[in-house]
Design a protein around this motif. Structure first.
Motif, mmCIF file in Angstrom:
data_model
loop_
_atom_site.group_PDB
_atom_site.id
_atom_site.type_symbol
_atom_site.label_atom_id
_atom_site.label_comp_id
_atom_site.label_asym_id
_atom_site.label_seq_id
_atom_site.Cartn_x
_atom_site.Cartn_y
_atom_site.Cartn_z
ATOM 1 N N ASN A 108 0.859 -1.186 0.000
ATOM 2 C CA ASN A 108 0.000 0.000 0.000
ATOM 3 C C ASN A 108 0.898 1.241 0.000
ATOM 4 O OD1 ASN A 108 -1.493 2.242 1.139
ATOM 5 N ND2 ASN A 108 -3.064 0.791 1.769
ATOM 6 N N GLN A 109 0.914 1.990 -1.107
ATOM 7 C CA GLN A 109 1.888 3.061 -1.273
ATOM 8 C C GLN A 109 1.735 4.215 -0.273
ATOM 9 O OE1 GLN A 109 4.714 3.037 -3.118
ATOM 10 N NE2 GLN A 109 4.083 0.890 -3.326
ATOM 11 N N PRO A 110 0.518 4.734 -0.019
ATOM 12 C CA PRO A 110 0.412 5.777 1.013
ATOM 13 C C PRO A 110 0.917 5.291 2.367
ATOM 14 C CG PRO A 110 -1.592 5.679 -0.298
ATOM 15 C CD PRO A 110 -0.778 4.477 -0.679
ATOM 16 N N LEU A 111 0.647 4.023 2.672
ATOM 17 C CA LEU A 111 1.102 3.469 3.937
ATOM 18 C C LEU A 111 2.620 3.365 3.965
ATOM 19 C CD1 LEU A 111 0.489 2.175 6.660
ATOM 20 C CD2 LEU A 111 0.234 -0.023 5.476
ATOM 21 N N GLN A 112 3.203 2.980 2.847
ATOM 22 C CA GLN A 112 4.653 2.873 2.783
ATOM 23 C C GLN A 112 5.324 4.203 3.102
ATOM 24 O OE1 GLN A 112 5.225 -0.219 3.167
ATOM 25 N NE2 GLN A 112 6.630 -0.577 1.455
ATOM 26 N N THR A 113 4.722 5.291 2.658
ATOM 27 C CA THR A 113 5.270 6.616 2.944
ATOM 28 C C THR A 113 5.235 6.893 4.443
ATOM 29 O OG1 THR A 113 4.552 7.444 0.801
ATOM 30 C CG2 THR A 113 5.031 9.086 2.492
ATOM 31 N N LEU A 114 4.121 6.536 5.098
ATOM 32 C CA LEU A 114 4.005 6.745 6.538
ATOM 33 C C LEU A 114 5.001 5.874 7.300
ATOM 34 C CD1 LEU A 114 0.114 6.921 6.971
ATOM 35 C CD2 LEU A 114 1.738 8.811 6.795
ATOM 36 N N VAL A 115 5.220 4.663 6.819
ATOM 37 C CA VAL A 115 6.204 3.780 7.447
ATOM 38 C C VAL A 115 7.603 4.379 7.292
ATOM 39 C CG1 VAL A 115 7.311 1.511 7.316
ATOM 40 C CG2 VAL A 115 4.821 1.695 7.216
ATOM 41 N N ALA A 116 7.885 4.901 6.121
ATOM 42 C CA ALA A 116 9.194 5.511 5.879
ATOM 43 C C ALA A 116 9.421 6.719 6.777
ATOM 44 C CB ALA A 116 9.312 5.912 4.408
#
Length: 450
Positions: free
Chosen positions: A399-407
């Motif tokens: 999930n790309q938006p989630l990946q940004t938050l994880v980063a």
């Protein structure tokens, strides 16, 4: 939460996720006929929750985001209560029996705008149409400024177990700016009278981000309120949406704090309440350790509905009154918002459903994920209920938006479990929004994320 994270995410406007999908997704394709069919399938063995909306107040609080009408006359209230009682009978008839009830919640508006006799008459109608029993919880939202001793006694006679008092802020400057003058003494008297009447659990509502509010005034309000020892607090961020709530235009926008100030106020209130012995529950609630909300949170058994965090696990919520929303196994159904149209429909013998939403299988999966995030600040994808699975690229680690938050360190993975970082808990809605398939489709303005 560091300044860069607040700058990047704090001003984002997101739903509060008291439902999924959220109300802007509701459609007129769900009408009275569909709702009647849904009611007929409510399981007899499954107790339901009831919500009754009383959309009247004596004066307008300028921060208010509720569906309410200002009246100094009693006639509109009496007319509305007559219709409300008709709706109760119509819904009971559609279910086909005197359905058992686990919880009743009176909201508004100001439900205690009724006289004691009117309130008792309304609850008597409920008791005839539904089986409230001795175990049912009865909760009432209350304006301490207008609560009389006689009304407190009537609430107790009706079986009230929980009361929720609007406080918001005790700062006179803030109160003047939001058109709500309310002393700590008024609040304390109302609280004491409700205790004497039988309320075993009391909640105070506080708000941060109000005009002219400061960290110091937020702390002082929380300190004074905590000294009264209600079991619970709900602490909300003010949502300034004057496009939808025209009375909010009376608030001086120059007196509103930015995301940094809002976050500082929220954290200051949280610290004050925690120092006073309350536990943080979910995004915006606090409760004493022995309160049922705290116990449910510890067991990861919290739920979230249109009234916020709750221990109520009923699968069916039936809404009564104009604008009220019901949740059934098949989906959501909302009554007409306009009091006149609502009244005309009910008076004609028809249900007043004007819109709703039929849940899909994917909606149910996403709703489960979002609720667990909002309640527990984590979700274990390996422990999803049977039949709940979606492709990884749609909902999992890809999930790309989630990946940004994880980063950015806002969320992190521990095996199959996604967790919101503790210091970023006020951005849990931002994490939850990564699983919202409809975000941004409606153009609706929501509250800021922090």
């Amino acid at each position: 939460m560091n300044a860069e994270i607040i700058r990047r995410y704090g001003e984002s406007r997101l739903p509060r996720y008291t439902s999924y999908p959220t109300a802007p997704r509701f459609s007129p394709s769900i009408g009275a006929g569909t709702y009647r069919d849904w009611l007929a399938t409510v399981p007899e063995s499954d107790p339901v929750s009831l919500y009754l909306h009383v959309p009247f107040c004596r004066s307008m609080c300028w921060y208010c985001g509720c569906h309410t009408t200002i009246t100094q006359k009693d006639a509109p209230i009496l007319d509305y209560l007559t219709v409300l009682k008709q709706e109760i009978k119509l819904v009971s008839k559609a279910i086909g029996r005197r359905q058992s009830v686990s919880e009743v919640h009176f909201g508004g508006g100001t439900p205690t705008i009724m006289t004691p006799d009117e309130f008792l008459d309304l609850t008597a109608t409920l008791n005839k149409a539904f089986d409230l029993g001795d175990a049912a919880e009865l909760a009432v939202e209350i304006d301490p400024r207008t609560l009389t001793l006689e009304m407190s006694e009537a609430l107790g006679q009706a079986g009230m177990t929980r009361a929720s008092l609007g406080v918001q802020s005790f700062d006179p400057k803030v109160q003047k700016a939001i058109n709500r003058i309310q002393s700590a003494e008024q609040t304390g008297t109302a609280h004491a009278n409700l205790r004497k009447a039988g309320a075993t659990s009391v909640n105070f509502d506080l708000i941060y981000g109000l005009p002219h509010q400061t960290v110091d005034s937020a702390i002082e309000t929380a300190r004074v309120a905590a000294a009264m020892r209600p079991e619970r607090f709900a602490v909300f961020g003010y949502a300034h949406v004057p496009t939808f709530k025209k009375h909010q235009r009376l608030i001086d926008t120059a007196a509103l704090g930015d995301a940094h100030e809002r976050h500082a106020q929220a954290e200051a209130i949280a610290a004050t309440l925690c120092e006073a012995g309350y536990r943080r529950i979910g995004l915006d609630h606090f409760a004493l350790p022995e309160d049922s909300l705290s116990i449910a949170a510890g067991r990861q058994a919290l739920h979230r509905n249109f009234q916020g965090y709750t221990t109520d696990n009923a699968s069916t919520l039936i809404g009564f009154g104009s604008s009220a929303i019901g949740r059934l196994a098949e989906g959501y159904a909302q009554n007409d918002v306009a009091i006149g149209r609502y009244a005309n429909l009910i008076s004609s013998g028809e249900l007043a459903t004007s819109k709703g939403y039929r849940l899909t299988r994917e909606d149910r999966i996403r709703a489960w994920i979002i609720e667990r995030l909002m309640c527990d600040f984590q979700v274990d994808f390996g422990a999803m209920p049977d039949g709940f699975d979606l492709p990884d690229e749609s909902i999992g680690k890809a999930n790309q938006p989630l990946q940004t938050l994880v980063a950015d360190g806002i969320a992190n993975w521990h095996g199959d479990t996604l967790r919101v970082d503790t210091q970023h808990r006020f951005l849990v809605r931002t994490v939850a929004s990564c699983f919202d398939a409809y975000l941004g489709e409606t153009g609706r303005t929501h509250a800021t994320a922090a």
